[in-house]
Design a protein around this motif. Structure first.
Motif, PDB file in Angstrom:
ATOM      1  N   CYS A  20       0.833  -1.215   0.000  1.00  0.00           N
ATOM      2  CA  CYS A  20       0.000   0.000   0.000  1.00  0.00           C
ATOM      3  C   CYS A  20       0.862   1.256   0.000  1.00  0.00           C
ATOM      4  O   CYS A  20       0.555   2.241  -0.688  1.00  0.00           O
ATOM      5  N   LEU A  21       1.944   1.221   0.770  1.00  0.00           N
ATOM      6  CA  LEU A  21       2.827   2.385   0.805  1.00  0.00           C
ATOM      7  C   LEU A  21       3.468   2.623  -0.565  1.00  0.00           C
ATOM      8  O   LEU A  21       3.580   3.775  -1.017  1.00  0.00           O
ATOM      9  N   ALA A  22       3.888   1.535  -1.225  1.00  0.00           N
ATOM     10  CA  ALA A  22       4.582   1.688  -2.512  1.00  0.00           C
ATOM     11  C   ALA A  22       3.614   2.079  -3.627  1.00  0.00           C
ATOM     12  O   ALA A  22       3.787   3.114  -4.295  1.00  0.00           O
ATOM     13  N   ILE A  32      -6.681  -0.563  -7.730  1.00  0.00           N
ATOM     14  CA  ILE A  32      -7.405  -1.823  -7.951  1.00  0.00           C
ATOM     15  C   ILE A  32      -6.775  -2.961  -7.144  1.00  0.00           C
ATOM     16  O   ILE A  32      -7.451  -3.668  -6.395  1.00  0.00           O
ATOM     17  N   SER A  33      -5.474  -3.155  -7.310  1.00  0.00           N
ATOM     18  CA  SER A  33      -4.795  -4.245  -6.599  1.00  0.00           C
ATOM     19  C   SER A  33      -4.854  -4.060  -5.087  1.00  0.00           C
ATOM     20  O   SER A  33      -4.927  -5.040  -4.326  1.00  0.00           O
ATOM     21  N   LEU A  34      -4.839  -2.808  -4.643  1.00  0.00           N
ATOM     22  CA  LEU A  34      -4.898  -2.556  -3.206  1.00  0.00           C
ATOM     23  C   LEU A  34      -6.270  -2.910  -2.645  1.00  0.00           C
ATOM     24  O   LEU A  34      -6.384  -3.377  -1.512  1.00  0.00           O
ATOM     25  N   ALA A  35      -7.315  -2.687  -3.430  1.00  0.00           N
ATOM     26  CA  ALA A  35      -8.648  -3.109  -2.991  1.00  0.00           C
ATOM     27  C   ALA A  35      -8.725  -4.629  -2.893  1.00  0.00           C
ATOM     28  O   ALA A  35      -9.373  -5.179  -1.991  1.00  0.00           O
ATOM     29  N   VAL A  36      -8.033  -5.326  -3.812  1.00  0.00           N
ATOM     30  CA  VAL A  36      -8.033  -6.796  -3.787  1.00  0.00           C
ATOM     31  C   VAL A  36      -7.309  -7.311  -2.546  1.00  0.00           C
ATOM     32  O   VAL A  36      -7.794  -8.217  -1.861  1.00  0.00           O
ATOM     33  N   VAL A  37      -6.131  -6.747  -2.243  1.00  0.00           N
ATOM     34  CA  VAL A  37      -5.405  -7.223  -1.056  1.00  0.00           C
ATOM     35  C   VAL A  37      -6.138  -6.825   0.216  1.00  0.00           C
ATOM     36  O   VAL A  37      -6.049  -7.507   1.246  1.00  0.00           O
ATOM     37  N   SER A  57      -8.874   6.425   3.612  1.00  0.00           N
ATOM     38  CA  SER A  57      -9.169   5.050   4.060  1.00  0.00           C
ATOM     39  C   SER A  57      -7.997   4.116   3.766  1.00  0.00           C
ATOM     40  O   SER A  57      -7.718   3.193   4.537  1.00  0.00           O
ATOM     41  N   LEU A  58      -7.296   4.366   2.658  1.00  0.00           N
ATOM     42  CA  LEU A  58      -6.114   3.568   2.348  1.00  0.00           C
ATOM     43  C   LEU A  58      -5.015   3.796   3.388  1.00  0.00           C
ATOM     44  O   LEU A  58      -4.331   2.850   3.806  1.00  0.00           O
ATOM     45  N   ALA A  59      -4.848   5.038   3.813  1.00  0.00           N
ATOM     46  CA  ALA A  59      -3.839   5.337   4.830  1.00  0.00           C
ATOM     47  C   ALA A  59      -4.174   4.650   6.157  1.00  0.00           C
ATOM     48  O   ALA A  59      -3.297   4.113   6.845  1.00  0.00           O
ATOM     49  N   VAL A  60      -5.459   4.660   6.520  1.00  0.00           N
ATOM     50  CA  VAL A  60      -5.877   3.992   7.759  1.00  0.00           C
ATOM     51  C   VAL A  60      -5.634   2.488   7.666  1.00  0.00           C
ATOM     52  O   VAL A  60      -5.153   1.853   8.606  1.00  0.00           O
ATOM     53  N   MET A  61      -5.960   1.908   6.524  1.00  0.00           N
ATOM     54  CA  MET A  61      -5.722   0.475   6.304  1.00  0.00           C
ATOM     55  C   MET A  61      -4.232   0.152   6.425  1.00  0.00           C
ATOM     56  O   MET A  61      -3.836  -0.843   7.053  1.00  0.00           O
TER      57      MET A  61
END
Length: 414
Positions: free
Chosen positions: A45-47, A129-134, A76-80
């Protein structure tokens, strides 16, 4: 008898914190694999998320709705990411982002209305997209992970074509994007599934090993208890009853009364945690004194001979000393009952770093091999008792008498 759960607690207590029950111990590897997956997801997610954010920094010029959508998804991505790194609330935060992303895709055409899409430039939503999958891989069961891996890629392609008016120049780029997204998403989900399966297999094997160990330990404990109960019953109860049934003289009656008193005392102490006392080392002379006391309780006046004993040295563990005393007492009782105590003699001597006790009489002797299998006096009360503490017992008997030798060679050193 030690319960299986007690054995399991003792076994797992020697390992790093792995729980107190089989259930928690069974998640030992799975929990750590889940933690590895979370950290890997956070790094990804960071990368990838950081790359997408940098490429989309100028979207705030497009409009407020678009900016709000951008802020909600990246927040929300940062919180995840933070939750996965910390290992706290990772499933909830990942689930929230996984749900928000397809909702954001559905709202994307509306919030970007009035702007012309560029068929040669990938929008910032593609990077997520890939981050939502993981995120779904961390939060959801396996079937839903595959739904997200396929569904998000297809939804992105549909939304992208809708924004481009299904123009031919958009099809090639969208086809490439959806192919990459599908391959990556399916690979991520499959690798996660395999790693979790391996971890679950290791945990299942560990649980079976612990249960097998518990079953073996329980069986051994049951056998030890059976031997102890058999010895107790013969030493204290059956021997007293037999002595009472055969008592004809005053001396024999006194012996039966003493044996009955000992039986009642030992039965009363049978349920205590340490009925035989502590296991602190004692000197060899303690064994000689203990044999004399036990013989006196049986109505036999006896002075054990002490050969090469050092009263100042405590080398025999308490449990071994008590086992030797009890085995010698049984040998004395046998000599009194079957040989009327003729020529009864007890010698306690040093045997290397251990001890040796010989109980002999000059009676008619006994054929040990001819003793029925259901008679436990010698087997349980002498041989099994000495074997239980790492000692040995032997009996030599003939027309001139019987010699019972009890030997404990000392503690074994590695």
């Amino acid at each position: 008898m030690t319960s299986p759960q007690g054995v399991i607690d003792a076994a797992w207590g020697t390992l790093p914190p792995a729980g107190r029950t089989v259930e928690t111990a069974g998640r030992y590897t799975s929990t750590r694999m889940e933690r590895i997956i979370q950290i890997t997801v956070a790094v990804g997610c960071l990368a990838i998320g950081g790359q997408g954010f940098v490429l989309s920094w100028n979207i705030y010029d497009i409009g407020v709705p678009h900016a709000v959508l951008h802020a909600v998804l990246f927040l929300s991505l940062a919180v995840m990411t933070a939750c996965c790194l910390l290992g706290r609330g990772a499933r909830l935060a990942s689930g929230v982002f996984a749900v928000l992303y397809p909702l954001g895709l559905l709202a994307w055409p509306a919030v970007t209305a009035g702007t012309a899409p560029d068929p040669g430039v990938q929008p910032w939503t593609f990077y997520l997209i890939s981050l939502a999958v993981v995120g779904a891989m961390v939060a959801f069961p396996l079937p839903w992970q595959y739904v997200w891996a396929i569904g998000t890629a297809v939804l992105y392609a549909v939304v992208r074509l809708v924004r481009g008016g299904f123009a031919p120049e958009f099809w090639i780029g969208v086809g490439y994007d959806i192919s990459v997204a599908l391959i990556l998403g399916l690979v991520f989900v499959t690798v996660g599934w395999v790693l979790r399966g391996v971890a679950a297999g290791v945990d299942a094997a560990r649980v079976q090993a612990v249960l097998s160990y518990a079953a073996a330990a329980s069986a051994d404990a049951g056998e030890q208890e059976r031997i102890a109960v058999a010895a107790l019953m013969h030493d204290s109860v059956l021997a007293a009853l037999i002595a009472a049934e055969r008592a004809h003289s005053d001396r024999e009656r006194q012996l039966a009364v003493s044996m009955a008193r000992e039986a009642l005392t030992r039965l009363a102490n049978a349920e205590s945690d340490d009925p035989e006392g502590s296991d602190e080392p004692v000197p060899r002379s303690w064994i000689a004194a203990g044999i004399e006391r036990s013989a006196d309780e049986l109505g036999v006046s006896l002075e054990a001979e002490r050969a090469d004993l050092d009263d100042a040295t405590a080398v025999v563990p308490g449990r071994v000393a008590r086992a030797v005393v009890l085995a010698a007492t049984q040998a004395i009782a046998n000599a009194v009952q079957h040989a009327e105590g003729a020529g009864l003699r007890v010698v306690v001597s040093r045997h290397g770093s251990g001890v040796r006790v010989e109980v002999s009489d000059t009676g008619p002797g006994v054929d040990v091999a001819a003793i029925p299998a259901d008679r436990l006096g010698i087997r349980a009360s002498i041989f099994a008792r000495m074997a239980a503490v790492g000692g040995e017992a032997s009996i030599e008997s003939g027309a001139r008498g019987t010699v019972v030798a009890l030997t404990w060679a000392g503690e074994k050193r590695a």
